[in-house]
Design an enzyme around this catalytic site. Structure first.
Site, PDB file in Angstrom:
ATOM      1  N   GLU A   1      41.424  39.253  47.418  1.00 22.82           N
ATOM      2  CA  GLU A   1      42.203  38.568  46.701  1.00 22.82           C
ATOM      3  C   GLU A   1      40.984  36.662  46.514  1.00 22.82           C
ATOM      4  O   GLU A   1      40.645  36.363  45.906  1.00 22.82           O
ATOM      5  CB  GLU A   1      43.069  38.216  45.848  1.00 22.82           C
TER       6      GLU A   1
ATOM      7  N   ARG B   1      38.559  35.502  43.753  1.00 26.18           N
ATOM      8  CA  ARG B   1      39.129  34.337  43.192  1.00 26.18           C
ATOM      9  C   ARG B   1      38.630  32.852  43.545  1.00 26.18           C
ATOM     10  O   ARG B   1      38.454  32.330  43.034  1.00 26.18           O
ATOM     11  CB  ARG B   1      40.791  34.390  42.405  1.00 26.18           C
TER      12      ARG B   1
ATOM     13  N   ASP C   1      39.637  51.770  42.867  1.00 27.31           N
ATOM     14  CA  ASP C   1      37.484  51.235  41.333  1.00 27.31           C
ATOM     15  C   ASP C   1      36.556  50.184  42.080  1.00 27.31           C
ATOM     16  O   ASP C   1      35.491  50.513  41.450  1.00 27.31           O
ATOM     17  CB  ASP C   1      38.622  50.854  40.069  1.00 27.31           C
TER      18      ASP C   1
ATOM     19  N   GLU D   1      39.192  44.095  31.527  1.00 23.05           N
ATOM     20  CA  GLU D   1      38.524  45.525  32.013  1.00 23.05           C
ATOM     21  C   GLU D   1      37.969  45.837  29.961  1.00 23.05           C
ATOM     22  O   GLU D   1      36.856  45.736  30.237  1.00 23.05           O
ATOM     23  CB  GLU D   1      39.170  46.105  32.728  1.00 23.05           C
TER      24      GLU D   1
END
Length: 632
Positions: A263, A267, A396, A531
């Site tokens: 993360e 980010r 994913d 998404e």
């Protein structure tokens, strides 16, 4: 005696009084003295003129094709309302419509939901007093104000029914006006979200808009850093300047705090690198070097598979307390950022560390037709919990980054491409199925040989990734699958009562099913995820099919209707199936500003050079990084 001859004409008698009355006698006397043949010719001429007028009238044709008699016009008609308090147009959803869209599969209730329910109590209502219609939506021409379900004055945009055709001239004034009005809608949404963050959560990780407070994860201003390049792209100079000042003066990574490697990379490191490239402001690169070097202890493992957590102040790293595993997505979705950091600094250690992970994953056993399990052990470097394959959470972005690393590196790293192509074939072979009754194409999951028709909203990244690959010369059937899947992702919104997608859906595959999508109670939440909007952006950028913009516009309106908090900010919600009370969660994720609104803006833009996909590749947090020149 011969009968009197029949007269082949009628006579006209004019009144002598010179006054008109509407009496039957007057109407009987108002015919010309004409023969039957002459009257027939005149009537025929009038009928021909009438037919010609109808055929050549664009207004009438537009009404007929647009569904004036019960059909649906897919004309991009949208609604705007003037909010004089903020001097911006405050976006409200359209009034309920009974029109049906012939372009969308499924019964009317699935295509254009009748959103006749009222909004959620006083918490969600925004008062609109003293409205000035002269300032109402200047992008709309000929729009007439109407009264919406909220009692606010709304101006309807007028758009052609050819909005969804590729051949439309996007440079004509009406199209440009429509595009600009939608871009302004996104800018206004960002300003509203930013207002809440600035007022109640400045410098903190996340806004809690309903309680007017904040939440901390790492204590590093996640929302602010995630939103930097979005503000730059949207042209919000004032907001960007104040955010830059905070980064320069207040942001420090010298803290005794554990952060998640994945993360923090996507980010913070990704956001700083992207903003550096867009602005050429070296301050952002300096900050990127600082956080990048502090994350490197995560790779100090025997297997070279990184730990999930790093203490950026102490320089130590460790796995989660409950396991020695990392998720496959987390360790294989940090490569774009660290590779770019090496390129900018000239220090190869960052790239070498993340590419060692890719090499190991490439040769590991436990895959099925290129599909990878969800977990990998940091001690021995092997897949764990094998036999479960998904394109949802924990796996994913592995597939996304295979393609994007190949693109970033100038399409020279064939091992990455081979793994991606094999994985796509594995998806088609094992995970792609059709629902009942509408034959929606979806991507399910495989668990120890058993197929589950479960699909996370996260999987909706896939249509965009497939389309991106097709743009770079990969097989054409990737684009066809992308088009099928993006319609399914749209239906995950369209079939919900709020018009917002749940986190997870289950598709029906049994004969006799009346509904394609089932949603379990625990899966009904919406986190403001990006998404679907991301994939709509890619599909529109590559196909120029206006329906993708229209679908995105519907989603944006529903975000405004069900998640917008009047005092500033947007909130995730617990129940997309209850428009009367969607149950706010009181949290605005940083990715709503970093990803969702950015992709909305790029979707509605008609400028293909605004973050050109031939020059930039987006990381999994929507931060654009440059594609390297071939020589590198």
């Amino acid at each position: 005696m011969l009968p009197p001859s029949r007269r082949e004409f009628v006579s006209l008698t004019l009144s002598e009084s010179g006054s008109y009355t509407n009496s039957k006698q007057w109407r009987r006397q108002s015919c010309w003295r004409l023969s039957r043949l002459q009257r027939s010719l005149i009537l025929l001429t009038l009928m021909l003129l009438l037919v010609c007028g109808i055929v050549t009238s664009p207004t009438l044709i537009g009404h007929w094709r647009g569904g004036a008699f019960g059909g649906n016009r897919d004309d991009g008609k949208q609604s705007f309302v003037v909010d004089l308090k903020n001097e911006y147009r405050s976006i409200l959803p359209e009034p309920p419509s009974e029109r049906k869209d012939y372009r969308r599969r499924g019964p009317p209730v699935l295509q254009n939901r009748l959103q006749s329910k009222t909004n959620v109590s006083g918490l969600w209502r925004e008062e609109n007093h003293g409205l000035d219609l002269k300032n109402a939506d200047k992008g709309s021409e000929g729009g007439k104000p109407i009264i919406s379900w909220r009692g606010a004055v709304i101006v309807e945009e007028q758009a052609s029914d050819t909005d969804t055709k590729d051949t439309e001239n996007r440079d004509d004034p009406a199209s440009l006006a429509l595009a600009e009005s939608r871009l302004e809608a996104v800018r206004e949404a960002f300003r509203h979200a930013w207002k809440g963050y600035k007022d109640y959560a400045w410098g903190h990780d996340e806004l809690k808009p309903i309680s007017k407070s904040y939440g901390e994860w790492f204590g590093l201003g996640l929302t602010l850093i995630d939103a930097l390049d979005t503000m730059w792209i949207l042209g919000l100079k004032e907001e960007f300047a104040e955010a830059r000042e905070w980064v320069a003066k207040e942001l420090s990574f010298d803290k005794n705090v554990d952060v998640n490697l994945f993360e923090s990379t996507i980010r913070i490191l990704g956001g700083l690198l992207s903003t550096y490239h867009l602005t050429r402001d070296s301050m952002f690169l300096d900050k990127a070097k600082d956080i990048g070097s502090r994350l490197m202890p995560a790779f100090n493992t025997a297997s070279k598979i990184p730990y999930s957590d790093v203490n950026i102040g102490k320089g130590t790293a460790h796995p989660p307390r409950w396991t020695s595993d990392s998720t496959v997505a987390e360790v294989t979705s940090i490569q774009l950022e660290f590779r770019e950091l090496s390129r900018l600094t000239g220090d190869p250690k960052y790239k070498l560390a993340v590419m060692e992970v890719m090499k190991q994953v490439h040769k590991l056993d436990g895959k099925q037709d290129g599909l990878v399990p969800m977990f990998i052990n940091t001690n021995n470097g092997l897949f764990s919990h094998q036999g479960i394959y998904t394109l949802g959470a924990r796996a994913d972005s592995y597939y996304e980054y295979l393609l994007k690393q190949w693109i970033q590196g100038g399409k020279t790293e064939n091992e990455l491409l081979d793994d991606y192509l094999q994985a796509v074939e594995g998806v088609k072979k094992n995970l792609v199925k059709k629902s009942t009754p509408l034959d929606l194409t979806f991507v399910g999951e495989l668990s120890h040989g058993h197929f589950s028709p479960k699909m996370d909203h996260l999987v909706c990244f896939l249509p965009g990734t497939l389309a991106l690959g097709a743009h770079y010369g990969l097989p054409a059937d990737h684009m066809e699958l992308a088009k099928q899947l993006i319609e399914t992702c749209y239906q995950m919104y369209a079939q919900m009562e709020t018009g917002l997608s749940p986190e997870i859906v289950h598709f029906n595959m049994h004969e006799g099913s009346t509904k394609d999508v089932d949603v379990k109670i625990a899966d009904r939440h919406n986190l403001l995820r990006p998404e679907t909007v991301e994939s709509l952006f890619y599909l529109y950028r590559f196909t120029k099919d206006k329906k993708y913009q229209q679908w995105g516009w519907e989603i944006l309106q529903n975000f405004n209707k069900y998640t917008r908090v009047p005092t500033g900010g947007y909130t995730s919600i617990n129940n997309v199936c209850d428009p009367a009370y969607p149950s706010p969660r009181d949290k605005m994720e940083s990715f709503f500003l970093g990803e969702t609104l950015k992709y909305f803006y790029l979707l509605f833009s008609e400028d293909p050079n605004l973050i050109s996909l031939d020059k930039y590749v987006f990381n999994t947090e929507a931060h654009p990084l440059p594609i390297w020149p071939q020589a590198e």
